[in-house]
Design a protein around this motif. Structure first.
Motif, mmCIF file in Angstrom:
data_model
loop_
_atom_site.group_PDB
_atom_site.id
_atom_site.type_symbol
_atom_site.label_atom_id
_atom_site.label_comp_id
_atom_site.label_asym_id
_atom_site.label_seq_id
_atom_site.Cartn_x
_atom_site.Cartn_y
_atom_site.Cartn_z
ATOM 1 N N VAL A 190 0.857 -1.183 0.000
ATOM 2 C CA VAL A 190 0.000 0.000 0.000
ATOM 3 C C VAL A 190 0.893 1.233 0.000
ATOM 4 C CG1 VAL A 190 -1.741 1.299 1.275
ATOM 5 C CG2 VAL A 190 -1.873 -1.193 1.184
ATOM 6 N N LYS A 191 0.667 2.121 -0.969
ATOM 7 C CA LYS A 191 1.473 3.329 -1.100
ATOM 8 C C LYS A 191 0.582 4.546 -1.000
ATOM 9 C CE LYS A 191 5.117 1.314 -3.844
ATOM 10 N NZ LYS A 191 6.254 1.701 -4.623
ATOM 11 N N THR A 192 1.219 5.699 -0.749
ATOM 12 C CA THR A 192 0.491 6.961 -0.703
ATOM 13 C C THR A 192 1.065 7.909 -1.736
ATOM 14 O OG1 THR A 192 1.946 7.863 0.997
ATOM 15 C CG2 THR A 192 -0.058 6.740 1.750
ATOM 16 N N ALA A 193 0.244 8.864 -2.140
ATOM 17 C CA ALA A 193 0.662 9.886 -3.091
ATOM 18 C C ALA A 193 -0.153 11.144 -2.823
ATOM 19 C CB ALA A 193 0.459 9.417 -4.523
ATOM 20 N N ILE A 194 0.337 12.268 -3.322
ATOM 21 C CA ILE A 194 -0.357 13.543 -3.162
ATOM 22 C C ILE A 194 -0.773 14.038 -4.541
ATOM 23 C CG2 ILE A 194 -0.134 15.935 -2.408
ATOM 24 C CD1 ILE A 194 1.905 14.956 -0.346
ATOM 25 N N VAL A 195 -2.056 14.379 -4.660
ATOM 26 C CA VAL A 195 -2.575 14.928 -5.909
ATOM 27 C C VAL A 195 -2.806 16.419 -5.689
ATOM 28 C CG1 VAL A 195 -4.426 14.843 -7.621
ATOM 29 C CG2 VAL A 195 -3.707 12.757 -6.470
ATOM 30 N N VAL A 196 -2.139 17.247 -6.508
ATOM 31 C CA VAL A 196 -2.295 18.700 -6.405
ATOM 32 C C VAL A 196 -3.030 19.228 -7.627
ATOM 33 C CG1 VAL A 196 -1.104 20.911 -6.156
ATOM 34 C CG2 VAL A 196 -0.192 18.875 -5.041
ATOM 35 N N LYS A 197 -2.545 18.879 -8.808
ATOM 36 C CA LYS A 197 -3.179 19.333 -10.039
ATOM 37 C C LYS A 197 -4.489 18.585 -10.238
ATOM 38 C CE LYS A 197 0.982 20.471 -12.603
ATOM 39 N NZ LYS A 197 1.780 20.172 -13.803
ATOM 40 N N ASN A 198 -5.557 19.340 -10.400
ATOM 41 C CA ASN A 198 -6.874 18.764 -10.663
ATOM 42 C C ASN A 198 -7.305 17.776 -9.581
ATOM 43 O OD1 ASN A 198 -9.249 18.422 -12.014
ATOM 44 N ND2 ASN A 198 -8.419 17.095 -13.599
ATOM 45 N N ALA A 199 -7.114 18.151 -8.321
ATOM 46 C CA ALA A 199 -7.451 17.268 -7.201
ATOM 47 C C ALA A 199 -8.952 16.986 -7.134
ATOM 48 C CB ALA A 199 -6.967 17.865 -5.885
ATOM 49 N N LEU A 200 -9.759 18.010 -7.350
ATOM 50 C CA LEU A 200 -11.203 17.795 -7.298
ATOM 51 C C LEU A 200 -11.687 16.945 -8.467
ATOM 52 C CD1 LEU A 200 -12.384 21.326 -6.129
ATOM 53 C CD2 LEU A 200 -12.079 19.258 -4.767
ATOM 54 N N GLY A 201 -11.059 17.079 -9.608
ATOM 55 C CA GLY A 201 -11.388 16.233 -10.754
ATOM 56 C C GLY A 201 -11.026 14.786 -10.488
ATOM 57 N N PHE A 202 -9.926 14.560 -9.768
ATOM 58 C CA PHE A 202 -9.523 13.206 -9.403
ATOM 59 C C PHE A 202 -10.595 12.559 -8.531
ATOM 60 C CE2 PHE A 202 -7.499 10.032 -6.758
ATOM 61 C CZ PHE A 202 -6.680 9.359 -7.656
#
Length: 106
Positions: A41-53
């Motif tokens: 299990v890995k983690t990542a950070i979404v910044v660009k288009n976070a709400l779209g993700f």
């Protein structure tokens, strides 16, 4: 304050999306996601288009992430692709209604 000139090494990962959580910031909106790559299990950070993700990806979707590791060794997502999408759990009545044509009578 000096800024280090570091090159970003981009790479991709594919796995199964598990969950997301909002990171408490005002601007930009960021989310922390958990996904499973093979047995890890890995983690990542979404910044660009976070709400779209959040709108596009649901639990158990197969996703492919493209990004880089920042100075704190966190994976930052630049692009994402939903490989197999689950059926939308939200009802169709929650979508925006169609606009009326100007010639339609009330």
């Amino acid at each position: 304050m000096t800024q280090k000139n570091t090159e970003r090494h981009y790479y991709s990962m594919s796995g199964r999306f598990i969950s997301h959580k909002f990171i408490k910031t005002t601007d930009p909106i960021m989310i922390l996601i958990k996904f499973q790559v093979e047995d890890e299990v890995k983690t990542a950070i979404v910044v660009k288009n976070a709400l779209g993700f959040i709108e596009d990806v649901f639990p158990d979707d197969q996703i492919s992430l493209y990004g880089y590791n920042n100075q704190q060794n966190q994976f930052i997502v630049s692009k994402y692709l939903v490989k197999s999408q689950q059926e939308n759990p939200y009802s169709s009545h929650l979508k925006y209604p169609k606009q009326r044509h100007p010639d339609d009578s009330l």
